[in-house]
Structures are given as structure tokens and as C-alpha cells.
Design an enzyme around this catalytic site. Sequence first.
Site, PDB file in Angstrom:
ATOM      1  N   ARG A   1       0.827  -1.213   0.000  1.00 18.72           N
ATOM      2  CA  ARG A   1       0.000   0.000   0.000  1.00 18.72           C
ATOM      3  C   ARG A   1       0.859   1.260   0.000  1.00 18.72           C
ATOM      4  O   ARG A   1       0.428   2.316  -0.441  1.00 18.72           O
ATOM      5  CB  ARG A   1      -0.929   0.019   1.227  1.00 18.72           C
ATOM      6  CG  ARG A   1      -1.912  -1.130   1.254  1.00 18.72           C
ATOM      7  CD  ARG A   1      -2.741  -1.126   2.544  1.00 18.72           C
ATOM      8  NE  ARG A   1      -3.548  -2.332   2.657  1.00 18.72           N
ATOM      9  CZ  ARG A   1      -4.657  -2.430   3.371  1.00 18.72           C
ATOM     10  NH1 ARG A   1      -5.103  -1.376   4.040  1.00 18.72           N
ATOM     11  NH2 ARG A   1      -5.330  -3.555   3.436  1.00 18.72           N
TER      12      ARG A   1
ATOM     13  N   GLU B   1     -10.657  -2.039  -5.815  1.00 18.62           N
ATOM     14  CA  GLU B   1     -11.309  -1.113  -4.889  1.00 18.62           C
ATOM     15  C   GLU B   1     -10.439   0.123  -4.685  1.00 18.62           C
ATOM     16  O   GLU B   1      -9.219   0.030  -4.710  1.00 18.62           O
ATOM     17  CB  GLU B   1     -11.548  -1.796  -3.536  1.00 18.62           C
ATOM     18  CG  GLU B   1     -12.343  -0.908  -2.575  1.00 18.62           C
ATOM     19  CD  GLU B   1     -12.461  -1.469  -1.168  1.00 18.62           C
ATOM     20  OE1 GLU B   1     -13.507  -1.240  -0.547  1.00 18.62           O
ATOM     21  OE2 GLU B   1     -11.513  -2.115  -0.689  1.00 18.62           O
TER      22      GLU B   1
END
EC number: 5.4.99.1
Length: 483
Positions: A100, A171
Site C-alpha cells: 500500500r 477497490e
Amino acid sequence: MELKNKKWTDEEFHKQREEVLQQWPTGKEVDLQEAVDYLKKIPAEKNFAEKLVLAKKKGITMAQPRAGVALLDEHIELLRYLQDEGGADFLPSTIDAYTRQNRYDECENGIKESEKAGRSLLNGFPGVNYGVKGCRKVLEAVNLPLQARHGTPDSRLLAEIIHAGGWTSNEGGGISYNVPYAKNVTIEKSLLDWQYCDRLVGFYEEQGVHINREPFGPLTGTLVPPSMSNAVGITEALLAAEQGVKNITVGYGECGNMIQDIAALRCLEEQTNEYLKAYGYNDVFVTTVFHQWMGGFPQDESKAFGVIVTATTIAALAGATKVIVKTPHEAIGIPTKEANAAGIKATKMALNMLEGQRMPMSKELETEMAVIKAETKCILDKMFELGKGDLAIGTVKAFETGVMDIPFGPSKYNAGKMMPVRDNLGCVRYLEFGNVPFTEEIKNYNRERLQERAKFEGRDVSFQMVIDDIFAVGKGRLIGRPE
């Protein structure tokens, strides 16, 4: 590149792709034409976008867990268990925290250390490090569509790899995967990086491959007023549609009052479709996802199941296309595969019992929908005004001015002046408006609802109520009443 809400040209997109694919060695595995051929061979029942269309047309709510571990074979074993034992309708791959932050070196160490330890030492699946081959191995081992779920401000390389790997949903968004997740990333940078992710999906759509995109609805997961999260979802849907995305799932995180939650989800779907059509995006298929309670959970497993089933009931009665499942281990940490499957089974049972049932319109529901729509419109109208018609520029300016303000967001580019709190029925209202551009009528409505609570509890409306509300569900109730 300069930020504007305009579809990237092929030249702009392919020029940036060359840089993106060099960020980590597995980027070399991505061949767009070969990926298109691979994706076209995936059966409809394993295509996320197509399965969502089917669910929407049938009027049923489908269940999807969160799950991801460091080692490839263990990740496959986990997903198969959630598919076969849990009965999930869609599968996730929750991506680890190093990915991330684009720290792929540390992912590599995490994989090696996990192999040595014989258990996952990462909090998710390091998709970039495993590359296209690894992602395909996961897809080919299961019978359901796969989605990457993460929290990545710069998801460009991850998007390239997972889509080429056959995962047909991603997403996130430039707001929802920045402001709740990062401290130092500018809004402009994350919007540009997510334009890239959306343009990639748009490219695949042009080749006849359907891929779903899902803005992350719950944001910080803590007392986010429905109009604020809906404004973010609608904004990200519009930005995605401009880049050519045709299948969008807008999301919402449960606040806890059934009437407000049902109103919020219905408003989100209606206003997303209204804004898309108003700006000329007539061929976008919109679905909705309802996230089970994203705040603190009770530690007792039986109580946790109570939270899970209550949320599922709201999702079903609201008519959500999909519900994101929590587990009875939520308060403790990363769940075992058994606990994760148990959450899905409880969810599916409630969905099966409520199939076809909807909350009918009532005076209360109608009022709540009118309030949410009016509040959302105030925010979006101001964003278009700030951007002089350009929503991407308007978004940057909305954060600079506090027009868009996410409660408890860690980003230094978030004003943090707006403060939410529950009213006497548990609906999330605005305690401090900050610079959120509401009419006096809307502000008064919020104030009146909070005064009702103050009177009932025999105390002033204050920040103490906010603190009490944050911890309430973990202690066994929705509203943080004074002890």
C-alpha cells in the site's frame, strides 16, 4: 501531468505506463494484448463486473469477505476455504500494508520471513511481488471473481498486475484511498494516480473486457455522516466514468441507525445515477455495497455476531448489491479462516431469510432521504463551483477549503474541522460544520436533532458525546450514553 477531469489520451496513458511498469521487476510481466486475451477467456461467473450485473438484475444481495496472507499457497488455501466452507459469493485479496506504501523491498523480506516462520508475517497478500503469474495462480485455483482490496494512494502498478492477473475488480479511489490511509500524499497526486487506474480499466473496456471499480465508502470508518461519504463516492464515480469505467460499485459504511443507513444507501445509488446522467455518462452500470460495522467491535464473539447480523439485515432491507463481511474476531485482530467463514455463514443466513424483502417507504425514511440528498448536493455543487466545472480541480480545492472534510482522517491535506456525533436515535449528524457549505436550514435541522439527545441525556451537546459514541459499540450499544 496537470490534473484535470478529462479522459487521458492514449499517448499520455502509454507514456506513463512505461514508467509505472519499471517500478518493480514483475511489471515486465504485463503485456496488455496478452492480458486482454487472457481476460476474455475468463468465464462470466468469475468476472466481477458481470456477476454484479446479474445480482442487481435478480435483486439479491451477495456476500464478500476480506482476506489476505503473505504466502501464495496459504492465500489460495484461505480463499478456497472462504469459498467452500464460508459460501462467499465474491472473493477478495486484501493487500498488505507495505504494498500500500509501494515498499516492495520490504514485501520481499516479509515473504521470506513468513516462509521461515511458517506463517504470515504480513497483513495481506503482496500482489505486486507475486506478479501476474502469482495473481493468475490465485484466480485459477478458485471458482469465484476476485477483487483487490487495499488502501493504496498510488495503486498504478498494483492495478496493472492484478488486472493482467485476471482479477476483474479494484477497490479504491483518489480520495477514499488517500485521506483515510495516508498523511503526506497530496490530493492532486492521488487523484492523478487513480485517474491512471481508471484509465487502465477504461482501456480494457474498449477492448471488450468488463472490469468493476469500487470507491471505498466507509472512509475512516468512524462516524462519517452519510452525505459526506456519499459526496466522496459520487465524486469518485464521476472521475472514473470520465476515464472510461463502465461498471461502478458505490459503497457505504454502516452508521447504525437502520432508517438512516437505508436512506443513505438508496440516496447514494439514486444520486450517483443522477449525476452520471447529468454529465453525459449514460452507459455506466451502478451497483451498491454496504460495509458491515467498521468501528470498534465487542470482544465477545456472540455479541460480534449480533453486530454482523444487524448490519446484514440493514444491507438486505436497503437493497444493497453486495455486503462486506466482518468476523467475530474483529476486536482481537486478523481472523482465523474459521472465524472468517463463520462471519460469512451468519451473513448468508440472514441474507437468505430476508431475500426479496425491502424496507417500504415511510415518513421517517422519506425525511432522512431528503436531508441526505440536500446535504450531498450542497457539497457537490460547491465542488463544481470551486473547480469552475472541473470536478478533479474542484476536489483539490474542496479539501483546501474544508468543503470536503473527512472526520478523523490522518491526511494533513484534510481540514479536520468538521465533527460528527450521533443524535438521540443514533443517526450520525454534524456537531461542528467546519467549512462544509450547508444552508442555514440544514444546519438548524442537525442542531435540533442534537438538542433532542442533549435533553434526553441531561447534558450539553459536546465533544464528550463524540468520544462516548466512538467506544459505544465495543461496549455493547450504539449510542454513547453517559454512565
